[in-house]
Each structure stands twice: as structure tokens, then as C-alpha cells.
Design a protein around this motif. Sequence first.
Motif: not given
Length: 67
Positions: A21, A25, A30
Motif C-alpha cells: 500500500e 501511494k 490507492n
Amino acid sequence: MKNILLNVEGMSCAHCVNSIEGALKEIGANGKVDLANGTVAVEFDESKLTLPVIKEAIEEQGYDVAE
């Protein structure tokens, strides 16, 4: 925004989730990891990112993205 679901091999813990994640980012996507299913749901702007760039960001963290 475009949404895709990628099958990612090698994920097993919270560190895997944070790693993937966080990498997504950093490139402006996302991502939401689902450890139980071995998938990553990715939302991104097609005018700024491509699928190969997203896959590379995940693979650079040490995981395999299956087609």
C-alpha cells in the motif's frame, strides 16, 4: 479513476500490506490489500499511471503479480 484487481503472490502479514500500500501511494495510486484472497484492489488515474508501472511498484517490494 480506474479500478483494477490484481492477484499478488507472497503476501502473508501486516508488513506485506504496509509495504504494498505504501509503494502504491508513493506512485500516486490507492491500493487496498486483501491478504485472505491474495489480491490488491488498485484505484488510479489512467492519465498519470499505467498498469506496468503499478505492477513494477509491487514487484519492487518483492511480490509477484500474476496476470
